[in-house]
Design a protein around this motif. Sequence first.
Motif, mmCIF file in Angstrom:
data_model
loop_
_atom_site.group_PDB
_atom_site.id
_atom_site.type_symbol
_atom_site.label_atom_id
_atom_site.label_comp_id
_atom_site.label_asym_id
_atom_site.label_seq_id
_atom_site.Cartn_x
_atom_site.Cartn_y
_atom_site.Cartn_z
ATOM 1 N N CYS A 163 -69.761 -20.290 -42.080
ATOM 2 C CA CYS A 163 -70.547 -21.531 -42.103
ATOM 3 C C CYS A 163 -71.986 -21.200 -41.732
ATOM 4 C CB CYS A 163 -69.952 -22.558 -41.144
ATOM 5 S SG CYS A 163 -68.329 -23.176 -41.639
ATOM 6 N N THR A 164 -72.839 -21.158 -42.710
ATOM 7 C CA THR A 164 -74.224 -20.732 -42.510
ATOM 8 C C THR A 164 -75.235 -21.857 -42.739
ATOM 9 O OG1 THR A 164 -74.338 -19.966 -44.802
ATOM 10 C CG2 THR A 164 -73.682 -18.356 -43.130
ATOM 11 N N ASP A 165 -74.740 -23.060 -43.014
ATOM 12 C CA ASP A 165 -75.636 -24.200 -43.265
ATOM 13 C C ASP A 165 -75.090 -25.420 -42.525
ATOM 14 O OD1 ASP A 165 -77.625 -25.827 -44.202
ATOM 15 O OD2 ASP A 165 -77.072 -25.692 -46.316
ATOM 16 N N VAL A 166 -74.952 -25.272 -41.202
ATOM 17 C CA VAL A 166 -74.332 -26.310 -40.376
ATOM 18 C C VAL A 166 -75.349 -27.403 -40.067
ATOM 19 C CG1 VAL A 166 -73.119 -26.801 -38.217
ATOM 20 C CG2 VAL A 166 -72.715 -24.632 -39.421
ATOM 21 N N ASP A 167 -74.893 -28.649 -40.189
ATOM 22 C CA ASP A 167 -75.761 -29.812 -40.019
ATOM 23 C C ASP A 167 -75.068 -30.813 -39.100
ATOM 24 O OD1 ASP A 167 -77.916 -31.498 -40.354
ATOM 25 O OD2 ASP A 167 -77.627 -31.803 -42.499
ATOM 26 N N TYR A 168 -75.807 -31.784 -38.623
ATOM 27 C CA TYR A 168 -75.304 -32.787 -37.686
ATOM 28 C C TYR A 168 -75.637 -34.182 -38.198
ATOM 29 C CZ TYR A 168 -80.232 -33.073 -36.431
ATOM 30 O OH TYR A 168 -81.604 -33.234 -36.491
ATOM 31 N N GLU A 169 -74.830 -35.165 -37.786
ATOM 32 C CA GLU A 169 -75.112 -36.573 -38.094
ATOM 33 C C GLU A 169 -74.566 -37.433 -36.956
ATOM 34 O OE1 GLU A 169 -75.240 -36.839 -42.928
ATOM 35 O OE2 GLU A 169 -73.255 -36.874 -42.013
ATOM 36 N N GLY A 170 -75.432 -38.205 -36.353
ATOM 37 C CA GLY A 170 -75.039 -39.064 -35.241
ATOM 38 C C GLY A 170 -74.582 -40.424 -35.725
ATOM 39 N N ASP A 195 -70.767 -28.344 -42.785
ATOM 40 C CA ASP A 195 -71.427 -27.175 -43.341
ATOM 41 C C ASP A 195 -71.790 -27.504 -44.783
ATOM 42 O OD1 ASP A 195 -72.117 -24.153 -43.018
ATOM 43 O OD2 ASP A 195 -71.186 -24.369 -44.984
ATOM 44 N N ARG A 196 -73.078 -27.601 -45.059
ATOM 45 C CA ARG A 196 -73.520 -28.081 -46.371
ATOM 46 C C ARG A 196 -73.157 -27.081 -47.480
ATOM 47 N NH1 ARG A 196 -73.769 -33.240 -44.932
ATOM 48 N NH2 ARG A 196 -75.483 -33.710 -43.496
ATOM 49 N N GLY A 197 -73.104 -25.808 -47.153
ATOM 50 C CA GLY A 197 -72.727 -24.841 -48.174
ATOM 51 C C GLY A 197 -71.318 -25.070 -48.677
ATOM 52 N N TRP A 198 -70.380 -25.218 -47.757
ATOM 53 C CA TRP A 198 -69.002 -25.513 -48.150
ATOM 54 C C TRP A 198 -68.906 -26.894 -48.791
ATOM 55 C CZ3 TRP A 198 -64.623 -22.558 -48.213
ATOM 56 C CH2 TRP A 198 -64.689 -21.313 -47.581
ATOM 57 N N GLN A 199 -69.652 -27.855 -48.256
ATOM 58 C CA GLN A 199 -69.587 -29.226 -48.769
ATOM 59 C C GLN A 199 -70.008 -29.283 -50.239
ATOM 60 O OE1 GLN A 199 -71.859 -32.065 -46.492
ATOM 61 N NE2 GLN A 199 -71.762 -33.630 -48.080
ATOM 62 N N HIS A 200 -71.008 -28.512 -50.597
ATOM 63 C CA HIS A 200 -71.578 -28.610 -51.947
ATOM 64 C C HIS A 200 -70.997 -27.593 -52.932
ATOM 65 C CE1 HIS A 200 -75.163 -30.581 -49.736
ATOM 66 N NE2 HIS A 200 -74.326 -31.509 -50.173
ATOM 67 N N ARG A 201 -69.963 -26.878 -52.519
ATOM 68 C CA ARG A 201 -69.309 -25.971 -53.480
ATOM 69 C C ARG A 201 -68.604 -26.751 -54.592
ATOM 70 N NH1 ARG A 201 -66.617 -20.775 -50.301
ATOM 71 N NH2 ARG A 201 -68.556 -20.120 -49.256
ATOM 72 N N ALA A 210 -64.231 -32.301 -48.438
ATOM 73 C CA ALA A 210 -63.316 -32.107 -47.307
ATOM 74 C C ALA A 210 -63.539 -30.792 -46.563
ATOM 75 C CB ALA A 210 -61.866 -32.203 -47.774
ATOM 76 N N LEU A 211 -63.671 -29.670 -47.268
ATOM 77 C CA LEU A 211 -63.795 -28.390 -46.574
ATOM 78 C C LEU A 211 -65.096 -28.306 -45.777
ATOM 79 C CD1 LEU A 211 -62.355 -25.789 -49.128
ATOM 80 C CD2 LEU A 211 -61.287 -26.715 -47.060
#
Length: 281
Positions: A116-123, A156-162, A167-168
Amino acid sequence: MRLISFEADGREQPGAVVTGPDGTDRVVALGDLSLAQILEHGPRIAAAAGSADITALPTLTEVKLAPPVRPGKILCLGYNYAGHTQEQAPPFPNVFIKTPNTICGPGDAVVMPPSCTDVDYEGEIAVVIGTRASRVPQAGAMAHVAGYTLFNDVSDRGWQHRTDQWALGKSADGFGPLGPWIVTTDEVTGLGGRTVEVERNGVVTVSASTDAMVYDVAFLVHYLSQIITLEPGDIISTGTPGRFPQAQAAHTPLTPGDTVTIRVTGLGELTTPFVSMEENR
């Protein structure tokens, strides 16, 4: 009232937070009550908790908090604040699912896997279901809500946008800090007029009013319950407001040592540190 889970005798136990005459928050253990009983009968439990000898109770800072609930289902909203990414509101709620392995407690570190190299947050504000809801009308939907807590929808936006399925990217272990407590609906009757604020490393990146929420809580409970039976302890995370334009322009993926704090008027605050897998060994 504020409901918590805390670690004692090697297991997670339910409790309530009461404020003593000196202003100190203390913890009342709620014994062997089930989650459903606690969520459904919060006001009655609050009265019983208030009769305890408050000065003899442990302070809130003396206990290790766990996630206030362990939800069976985590239903999340995308683009549920006006102006977040899209100019127009979606015609229906944009719903995605996070899996229960994501849940971790207030103050727990989120461990970022090497992949996971593109980890992001959302409150976000999470709605906690108190009683079973199946195909409920919108007019009666709020009767099924126990209260509210705070949620960090880590991704993780990288996994999200694959792929076009999220879900992953949303469901890595520990990618769902929750807490610190549930504020029950006898204390907070609705979400209107509250400020959602998010900080990264002490810098405010989000500050918005819940009045900008597209779909309100009653509608979401009604809508989701038409096809998914909601059970006590399930959560509906109501989405994040957009970041300030300057914060979004300067955004970089989270790195070890970063800290994210979410605070909402009347609901408290949730702080989460981020660490590498090596640091967590």
